[in-house]
Design a protein around this motif. Structure first.
Motif, PDB file in Angstrom:
ATOM      1  N   LYS A  68       0.866  -1.171   0.000  1.00  0.00           N
ATOM      2  CA  LYS A  68       0.000   0.000   0.000  1.00  0.00           C
ATOM      3  C   LYS A  68       0.905   1.223   0.000  1.00  0.00           C
ATOM      4  CE  LYS A  68      -4.090  -1.942   0.244  1.00  0.00           C
ATOM      5  NZ  LYS A  68      -5.079  -1.767  -0.826  1.00  0.00           N
ATOM      6  N   PHE A  69       0.811   2.031  -1.019  1.00  0.00           N
ATOM      7  CA  PHE A  69       1.785   3.088  -1.237  1.00  0.00           C
ATOM      8  C   PHE A  69       1.685   4.205  -0.208  1.00  0.00           C
ATOM      9  CE2 PHE A  69       1.776   0.721  -5.095  1.00  0.00           C
ATOM     10  CZ  PHE A  69       3.060   0.831  -5.602  1.00  0.00           C
ATOM     11  N   VAL A  70       0.471   4.553   0.217  1.00  0.00           N
ATOM     12  CA  VAL A  70       0.320   5.564   1.259  1.00  0.00           C
ATOM     13  C   VAL A  70       0.749   4.994   2.605  1.00  0.00           C
ATOM     14  CG1 VAL A  70      -1.336   6.992   2.518  1.00  0.00           C
ATOM     15  CG2 VAL A  70      -1.496   6.790   0.023  1.00  0.00           C
ATOM     16  N   TYR A  71       0.375   3.770   2.887  1.00  0.00           N
ATOM     17  CA  TYR A  71       0.722   3.107   4.141  1.00  0.00           C
ATOM     18  C   TYR A  71       2.232   3.030   4.330  1.00  0.00           C
ATOM     19  CZ  TYR A  71       0.926  -0.556   7.730  1.00  0.00           C
ATOM     20  OH  TYR A  71       1.188  -1.280   8.863  1.00  0.00           O
ATOM     21  N   GLU A  72       2.955   2.751   3.260  1.00  0.00           N
ATOM     22  CA  GLU A  72       4.401   2.596   3.337  1.00  0.00           C
ATOM     23  C   GLU A  72       5.151   3.918   3.144  1.00  0.00           C
ATOM     24  OE1 GLU A  72       5.708  -0.504   0.743  1.00  0.00           O
ATOM     25  OE2 GLU A  72       4.261  -1.960   1.504  1.00  0.00           O
ATOM     26  N   GLY A  73       4.416   4.997   2.932  1.00  0.00           N
ATOM     27  CA  GLY A  73       5.043   6.305   2.804  1.00  0.00           C
ATOM     28  C   GLY A  73       5.685   6.564   1.459  1.00  0.00           C
ATOM     29  N   ILE A  74       5.427   5.708   0.483  1.00  0.00           N
ATOM     30  CA  ILE A  74       5.990   5.883  -0.853  1.00  0.00           C
ATOM     31  C   ILE A  74       5.305   7.061  -1.553  1.00  0.00           C
ATOM     32  CG2 ILE A  74       6.332   4.786  -3.097  1.00  0.00           C
ATOM     33  CD1 ILE A  74       6.363   2.097  -1.628  1.00  0.00           C
ATOM     34  N   ILE A  75       3.998   7.165  -1.346  1.00  0.00           N
ATOM     35  CA  ILE A  75       3.212   8.304  -1.819  1.00  0.00           C
ATOM     36  C   ILE A  75       2.556   8.932  -0.596  1.00  0.00           C
ATOM     37  CG2 ILE A  75       1.238   9.044  -3.208  1.00  0.00           C
ATOM     38  CD1 ILE A  75       1.807   6.703  -5.092  1.00  0.00           C
ATOM     39  N   SER A  76       2.673  10.245  -0.458  1.00  0.00           N
ATOM     40  CA  SER A  76       2.114  10.895   0.726  1.00  0.00           C
ATOM     41  C   SER A  76       0.595  10.925   0.672  1.00  0.00           C
ATOM     42  CB  SER A  76       2.654  12.323   0.860  1.00  0.00           C
ATOM     43  OG  SER A  76       2.105  13.156  -0.141  1.00  0.00           O
ATOM     44  N   SER A  77      -0.018  11.048   1.829  1.00  0.00           N
ATOM     45  CA  SER A  77      -1.470  11.120   1.917  1.00  0.00           C
ATOM     46  C   SER A  77      -2.004  12.322   1.141  1.00  0.00           C
ATOM     47  CB  SER A  77      -1.890  11.215   3.383  1.00  0.00           C
ATOM     48  OG  SER A  77      -3.281  11.391   3.506  1.00  0.00           O
ATOM     49  N   LYS A  78      -1.297  13.436   1.225  1.00  0.00           N
ATOM     50  CA  LYS A  78      -1.716  14.652   0.523  1.00  0.00           C
ATOM     51  C   LYS A  78      -1.662  14.453  -0.982  1.00  0.00           C
ATOM     52  CE  LYS A  78      -0.691  19.600   0.196  1.00  0.00           C
ATOM     53  NZ  LYS A  78       0.193  20.704   0.669  1.00  0.00           N
ATOM     54  N   GLN A  79      -0.609  13.811  -1.470  1.00  0.00           N
ATOM     55  CA  GLN A  79      -0.478  13.551  -2.906  1.00  0.00           C
ATOM     56  C   GLN A  79      -1.590  12.634  -3.413  1.00  0.00           C
ATOM     57  OE1 GLN A  79       3.588  12.030  -2.788  1.00  0.00           O
ATOM     58  NE2 GLN A  79       4.303  13.772  -3.997  1.00  0.00           N
ATOM     59  N   MET A  80      -1.892  11.606  -2.630  1.00  0.00           N
ATOM     60  CA  MET A  80      -2.919  10.658  -3.057  1.00  0.00           C
ATOM     61  C   MET A  80      -4.296  11.314  -3.082  1.00  0.00           C
ATOM     62  SD  MET A  80      -3.404   7.694  -4.275  1.00  0.00           S
ATOM     63  CE  MET A  80      -2.102   6.522  -3.867  1.00  0.00           C
ATOM     64  N   LYS A  81      -4.594  12.132  -2.093  1.00  0.00           N
ATOM     65  CA  LYS A  81      -5.884  12.823  -2.075  1.00  0.00           C
ATOM     66  C   LYS A  81      -6.016  13.776  -3.270  1.00  0.00           C
ATOM     67  CE  LYS A  81      -5.740  14.264   2.262  1.00  0.00           C
ATOM     68  NZ  LYS A  81      -6.199  14.916   3.534  1.00  0.00           N
ATOM     69  N   LYS A  82      -4.923  14.399  -3.651  1.00  0.00           N
ATOM     70  CA  LYS A  82      -4.937  15.277  -4.819  1.00  0.00           C
ATOM     71  C   LYS A  82      -5.189  14.461  -6.088  1.00  0.00           C
ATOM     72  CE  LYS A  82      -2.199  18.800  -7.212  1.00  0.00           C
ATOM     73  NZ  LYS A  82      -0.909  19.557  -7.228  1.00  0.00           N
ATOM     74  N   ALA A  83      -4.533  13.306  -6.181  1.00  0.00           N
ATOM     75  CA  ALA A  83      -4.721  12.434  -7.349  1.00  0.00           C
ATOM     76  C   ALA A  83      -6.161  11.934  -7.424  1.00  0.00           C
ATOM     77  CB  ALA A  83      -3.753  11.254  -7.277  1.00  0.00           C
ATOM     78  N   ILE A  84      -6.750  11.597  -6.281  1.00  0.00           N
ATOM     79  CA  ILE A  84      -8.138  11.142  -6.235  1.00  0.00           C
ATOM     80  C   ILE A  84      -9.080  12.250  -6.720  1.00  0.00           C
ATOM     81  CG2 ILE A  84     -10.022  10.510  -4.664  1.00  0.00           C
ATOM     82  CD1 ILE A  84      -7.932   8.984  -3.002  1.00  0.00           C
ATOM     83  N   PHE A  85      -8.813  13.476  -6.298  1.00  0.00           N
ATOM     84  CA  PHE A  85      -9.649  14.609  -6.720  1.00  0.00           C
ATOM     85  C   PHE A  85      -9.547  14.823  -8.233  1.00  0.00           C
ATOM     86  CE2 PHE A  85     -10.078  19.166  -7.688  1.00  0.00           C
ATOM     87  CZ  PHE A  85     -11.396  19.360  -7.276  1.00  0.00           C
ATOM     88  N   ILE A  86      -8.327  14.751  -8.774  1.00  0.00           N
ATOM     89  CA  ILE A  86      -8.123  14.933 -10.215  1.00  0.00           C
ATOM     90  C   ILE A  86      -8.869  13.856 -11.001  1.00  0.00           C
ATOM     91  CG2 ILE A  86      -6.409  14.834 -12.075  1.00  0.00           C
ATOM     92  CD1 ILE A  86      -4.419  16.137 -10.106  1.00  0.00           C
TER      93      ILE A  86
END
Length: 305
Positions: free
Chosen positions: A81-99
């Protein structure tokens, strides 16, 4: 930002599942090169919309599951899990989800826009359906009460979205015809096959899901039940495929589906023999993704013969 991590986060092997039903109904709706050309724009935008929804669901799943895993604070070997492991930040993932939320709506709106000039009621029906699909992709794993964590709801959603809605919804868009009984049979068949993919995924993740209190059918009823559940879904998909062919009386479809059916039964045999081996289950998952592709071709492409 590492592009490779984002590509992995899309879970590329899951993306074909979002377009199989759309492709099958495309084959069923066209019988010549001219008809294919006429439906091509709708087919392309159907695929783009489906892919954006699938990636939206995958990103939301990574984010939602990661938040819950952090909340439960379990020390165990987890699936990536990329957010869980810190590979992708929570903020980055939320932005990607919005896009992807916005992109899915734009692509879906372009897809259904022509219906506005034909029947406004059907247009708004599709528009509501589009919004429902987008919200469902997010709510599967995100929020305080994700339905994907409740037993049976994940399976039901895959059956509906990747089977019934995918085949029947796109079929009408191609030719503005109400789906026939034959097409309905194939939509149910595709629903079973795609739900079988989720079932293998849940068998593979049984240990992690049980600890994190994710109530999949596998967690609820156990691995042996899940294996028979898997076999019944595959068998029903095969039988529905042959029932469709019996109405068409196409020898080429009969021959090609017979070969694919043997491969599907061999796959089920492998599933029965695997004893909670994650690696082997993952191999069978990828194998089933390819077999569904062959299933679609065996029925769809032979429609031109």
């Amino acid at each position: 930002m590492n592009l490779k991590n984002w590509i992995f986060a899309t879970r590329l092997y899951t993306l074909p599942l979002s377009i199989y039903g759309i492709s099958l109904s495309f084959f069923l709706s066209t019988h010549s090169i001219m008809e294919m050309y006429k439906c091509l724009k709708t087919y392309v935008f159907s695929i783009l919309t489906a892919l954006s929804l699938q990636i939206l669901a995958n990103f939301s799943n990574d984010y939602g599951d990661s938040i819950k895993l952090i909340f439960h604070d379990n020390e165990m070997s987890m699936k990536k899990k990329f957010v869980y492991e810190g590979i992708i930040s929570s903020k980055q993932m939320k932005k990607a989800i919005f896009i992807l939320f916005i992109l899915s709506f734009i692509l879906g709106f372009i897809l259904i826009y022509p219906i506005l000039y034909e029947n406004i009621i059907i247009f708004f029906t599709y528009l509501i359906g589009l919004i429902f699909c987008i919200l469902s992709a997010i709510k599967y794993s995100c929020g305080n009460n994700p339905y994907g964590w409740k037993w049976g709801m994940g399976d039901l959603s895959v059956f509906l979205f990747f089977g019934i809605f995918s085949v029947l919804g796109s079929f009408f868009l191609y030719n503005r015809l109400v789906p026939s009984f034959q097409v309905i049979l194939l939509s149910i068949s595709m629903g079973f096959l795609n739900t079988a993919i989720l079932n293998i995924n849940n068998m593979r993740d049984l240990y992690e899901d049980s600890i994190n209190r994710k109530e999949t059918i596998v967690v609820r009823f156990g691995l042996n039940f899940a294996k028979w559940y898997h076999f019944v879904m595959i068998l029903n998909a095969i039988l529905l495929g042959f029932l469709f062919i019996s109405m068409k009386n196409n020898i080429y479809q009969l021959f090609s589906l017979s070969i694919v059916s043997v491969l599907l039964i061999m796959h089920c045999r492998n599933i029965m023999l695997i004893n909670n081996n994650k690696f082997l289950l993952h191999l069978e998952l990828k194998k089933l993704v390819f077999l569904i592709f062959l299933y679609v071709l065996s029925i769809g492409m032979q429609n031109y013969l």
